[in-house]
Design a protein around this motif. Structure first.
Motif, short mmCIF file in Angstrom:
data_model
loop_
_atom_site.label_atom_id
_atom_site.label_comp_id
_atom_site.label_asym_id
_atom_site.label_seq_id
_atom_site.Cartn_x
_atom_site.Cartn_y
_atom_site.Cartn_z
N LEU A 28 3.72 72.35 -18.48
CA LEU A 28 3.59 73.71 -19.00
C LEU A 28 3.50 74.72 -17.85
O LEU A 28 4.12 75.79 -17.90
CB LEU A 28 2.36 73.82 -19.89
CG LEU A 28 2.05 75.21 -20.47
CD1 LEU A 28 3.21 75.71 -21.31
CD2 LEU A 28 0.76 75.18 -21.28
N ALA A 29 2.76 74.34 -16.82
CA ALA A 29 2.65 75.23 -15.65
C ALA A 29 4.00 75.38 -14.97
O ALA A 29 4.37 76.47 -14.53
CB ALA A 29 1.62 74.68 -14.68
N VAL A 30 4.76 74.30 -14.89
CA VAL A 30 6.10 74.37 -14.30
C VAL A 30 6.98 75.28 -15.12
O VAL A 30 7.77 76.08 -14.59
CB VAL A 30 6.73 72.97 -14.17
CG1 VAL A 30 8.14 73.07 -13.61
CG2 VAL A 30 5.86 72.06 -13.31
N HIS A 31 6.86 75.18 -16.44
CA HIS A 31 7.65 76.03 -17.32
C HIS A 31 7.34 77.50 -17.08
O HIS A 31 8.23 78.36 -17.06
CB HIS A 31 7.40 75.67 -18.78
CG HIS A 31 8.26 76.38 -19.75
ND1 HIS A 31 7.81 76.86 -20.96
CD2 HIS A 31 9.58 76.74 -19.69
CE1 HIS A 31 8.80 77.45 -21.60
NE2 HIS A 31 9.89 77.39 -20.86
N GLN A 32 6.07 77.80 -16.88
CA GLN A 32 5.68 79.18 -16.60
C GLN A 32 6.22 79.65 -15.25
O GLN A 32 6.54 80.83 -15.08
CB GLN A 32 4.15 79.29 -16.63
CG GLN A 32 3.56 79.09 -18.02
CD GLN A 32 2.05 78.95 -18.01
OE1 GLN A 32 1.44 78.70 -16.98
NE2 GLN A 32 1.44 79.10 -19.18
N LEU A 88 14.59 70.66 -9.22
CA LEU A 88 14.58 72.08 -9.53
C LEU A 88 14.73 72.95 -8.28
O LEU A 88 14.89 74.17 -8.39
CB LEU A 88 13.28 72.45 -10.25
CG LEU A 88 13.10 71.84 -11.66
CD1 LEU A 88 11.70 72.11 -12.17
CD2 LEU A 88 14.14 72.40 -12.62
N GLY A 89 14.66 72.33 -7.10
CA GLY A 89 14.78 73.10 -5.87
C GLY A 89 13.61 74.04 -5.64
O GLY A 89 13.77 75.10 -5.04
N ARG A 90 12.44 73.65 -6.10
CA ARG A 90 11.24 74.47 -5.95
C ARG A 90 10.12 73.60 -5.40
O ARG A 90 9.51 72.81 -6.12
CB ARG A 90 10.82 75.05 -7.30
CG ARG A 90 11.71 76.18 -7.82
CD ARG A 90 11.32 77.53 -7.21
NE ARG A 90 9.95 77.88 -7.45
CZ ARG A 90 9.56 78.72 -8.42
NH1 ARG A 90 10.45 79.27 -9.23
NH2 ARG A 90 8.28 79.03 -8.56
N ALA A 91 9.80 73.75 -4.13
CA ALA A 91 8.78 72.92 -3.50
C ALA A 91 7.42 73.09 -4.16
O ALA A 91 6.62 72.14 -4.23
CB ALA A 91 8.69 73.23 -2.02
N LEU A 98 10.61 61.15 -20.44
CA LEU A 98 11.83 60.48 -20.89
C LEU A 98 12.98 60.79 -19.94
O LEU A 98 13.76 59.90 -19.56
CB LEU A 98 12.17 60.91 -22.32
CG LEU A 98 13.44 60.32 -22.94
CD1 LEU A 98 13.36 58.80 -23.02
CD2 LEU A 98 13.68 60.91 -24.33
N ALA A 99 13.10 62.05 -19.54
CA ALA A 99 14.16 62.44 -18.60
C ALA A 99 14.01 61.72 -17.26
O ALA A 99 15.01 61.44 -16.59
CB ALA A 99 14.14 63.96 -18.39
N GLN A 100 12.79 61.40 -16.88
CA GLN A 100 12.56 60.70 -15.62
C GLN A 100 12.62 59.18 -15.76
O GLN A 100 12.34 58.46 -14.82
CB GLN A 100 11.22 61.12 -15.03
CG GLN A 100 11.22 62.58 -14.55
CD GLN A 100 9.92 62.99 -13.88
OE1 GLN A 100 8.85 62.48 -14.21
NE2 GLN A 100 10.01 63.93 -12.94
N GLY A 101 13.00 58.72 -16.95
CA GLY A 101 13.26 57.29 -17.11
C GLY A 101 12.20 56.51 -17.85
O GLY A 101 12.36 55.30 -18.08
N ASP A 145 6.43 62.73 -12.69
CA ASP A 145 6.55 62.73 -11.23
C ASP A 145 6.89 64.17 -10.80
O ASP A 145 8.05 64.59 -10.83
CB ASP A 145 7.65 61.76 -10.80
CG ASP A 145 7.77 61.62 -9.29
OD1 ASP A 145 7.29 62.52 -8.57
OD2 ASP A 145 8.35 60.62 -8.84
N PHE A 146 5.86 64.92 -10.41
CA PHE A 146 6.07 66.33 -10.08
C PHE A 146 6.83 66.51 -8.78
O PHE A 146 7.57 67.50 -8.61
CB PHE A 146 4.73 67.07 -10.04
CG PHE A 146 4.14 67.29 -11.40
CD1 PHE A 146 4.55 68.35 -12.19
CD2 PHE A 146 3.19 66.42 -11.92
CE1 PHE A 146 4.02 68.56 -13.46
CE2 PHE A 146 2.66 66.62 -13.19
CZ PHE A 146 3.08 67.69 -13.97
N ALA A 147 6.70 65.57 -7.85
CA ALA A 147 7.46 65.66 -6.61
C ALA A 147 8.96 65.54 -6.90
O ALA A 147 9.79 66.29 -6.34
CB ALA A 147 7.01 64.58 -5.63
N ALA A 148 9.31 64.60 -7.78
CA ALA A 148 10.72 64.44 -8.15
C ALA A 148 11.21 65.66 -8.92
O ALA A 148 12.35 66.11 -8.73
CB ALA A 148 10.89 63.18 -8.99
N LEU A 149 10.35 66.22 -9.74
CA LEU A 149 10.72 67.42 -10.50
C LEU A 149 10.97 68.59 -9.55
O LEU A 149 11.92 69.37 -9.74
CB LEU A 149 9.60 67.75 -11.48
CG LEU A 149 9.93 68.64 -12.68
CD1 LEU A 149 11.08 68.07 -13.50
CD2 LEU A 149 8.69 68.80 -13.56
#
Length: 344
Positions: free
Chosen positions: A298-302, A286-289, A263-266, A278-282
């Motif tokens: 969930l993995a990103v949250h961790q 977040l400034g994390r390559a 939803l946040a990504q549209g 879209d993990f590349a956009a995320l």
């Protein structure tokens, strides 16, 4: 053609089954003739045939029943027995709720409070059957139609009826007479009816959630009544677009991190088959390559923790607010254990 490639089989609505049962029972009441099958005309001109599987009669009444075939749709009423009992009335066509058919107790639905939960099109179809047979038989169209669905009260607990203020059983539904499998339109229509009921009940705050876990958490946190809880599921767009035209002062959206990220990504259709994160956009926001290579949110949250949740709820709220500028929007993120992890 094997089972994985064959087209999904359509079925018949409770309204179509009730209409066919009404026709069979009225023919038997007026002429004494009982048939094994009956044919009716649906609103779009189709003329399906239904097998009669139940007969009963008494002084001045006859009832016929049809086992509903919902095709390949996961309908809770599939294989339910739909019974119509016909008797005389004091004037015109009257409808009654028998066993397993609900009664409307709240405003906002197309049927007035106190009436059996038999929707307008099925009522029109049954009334047309009565008019047709009355003309053929030279009789007055004065009949009482009682629709029953044995076991319907238990089945209704698995539907939206309790939330919509329909008590005692199921609704007799259908606009075309045909059930088309996995109908997104039917789900969205149910969201719309939920909004109508909430507005008619004078509620100023509604909540739509992506699933049962987030719904339970949001309702518990906010103390909202059942009638305020909209079964949004994946259809955020269907809910938000209707709220834009039929506003409620405050709207809460609840969900897990994955669907709220979409939803946040549209995305406004949050189903896994129709939208993806879209993990590349995320990674960029977040400034994390390394986020670009993450398998799940969930993995990103961790990996990232609270900054991810803050971005999700703030951005999802902003996206939703674009749709419904006249409402105050709130977004609540819930983890898989049902704990609230973020709120904007």
């Amino acid at each position: 053609m094997n089972d994985t490639t064959r087209p999904l089989r359509r079925g018949w609505t409770t309204g179509a089954c009730a209409t066919a049962a009404t026709r069979a029972a009225l023919i038997a009441l007026w002429s004494g003739e009982r048939s094994d099958v009956v044919r009716i005309t649906l609103p779009r001109g189709e003329r399906p045939e239904f097998a009669i599987t139940h007969w009963d009669a008494g002084p001045g009444w006859v009832e016929a029943g049809i086992v509903k075939d919902a095709g390949d749709d996961p309908d809770v009423t599939h294989q339910a027995l739909i019974i119509a009992r016909l008797t005389g009335s004091t004037g015109g066509v009257r409808f009654r709720a028998g066993e397993g058919v609900g009664t409307v107790t709240m405003p906002g639905l197309p049927i007035p409070v106190g009436e059996p939960a038999i929707n307008p099109v099925p009522r029109q179809m049954m009334t047309a059957v009565v008019a047709d047979l009355a003309e053929r038989e030279g009789r007055a169209p004065d009949v009482e139609i009682t629709i029953s669905i044995p076991g319907g009260e238990a089945l209704a607990a698995r539907t939206w009826n309790p939330r919509l203020g329909i008590v005692g059983g199921l609704s007799v539904l259908g606009t075309t007479g045909i059930v088309r499998p996995f109908s997104c339109a039917a789900w969205i229509a149910s969201i719309h009816r939920g909004i109508d009921v909430a507005r008619a009940s004078g509620l100023h705050h509604v909540a739509g959630c992506t699933g049962a876990t987030s719904e339970s958490a949001v309702q518990g946190l906010l103390g909202l009544p059942d009638q305020a809880m909209l079964d949004m599921g994946d259809f955020a767009g269907g809910m938000l677009k209707y709220l834009r035209r039929h506003p409620v002062p405050r709207v809460t959206i609840g969900g897990g991190l994955g669907k709220l990220t979409k939803l946040a990504q549209g995305a406004v259709d949050l189903h896994s088959g129709r939208s993806q994160v879209d993990f590349a956009a995320l990674a960029r926001v977040l400034g994390r390559a390394d986020v670009a290579e993450a398998p799940t949110v969930l993995a990103v949250h961790q990996m990232v923790g609270e900054p991810l949740v803050d971005w999700i709820v703030q951005t999802a709220r902003a996206k939703a607010q674009v749709f419904i500028s006249d409402s105050e929007v709130e977004v609540i993120a819930v983890d898989r254990a049902g704990m609230v992890v973020g709120r904007a």
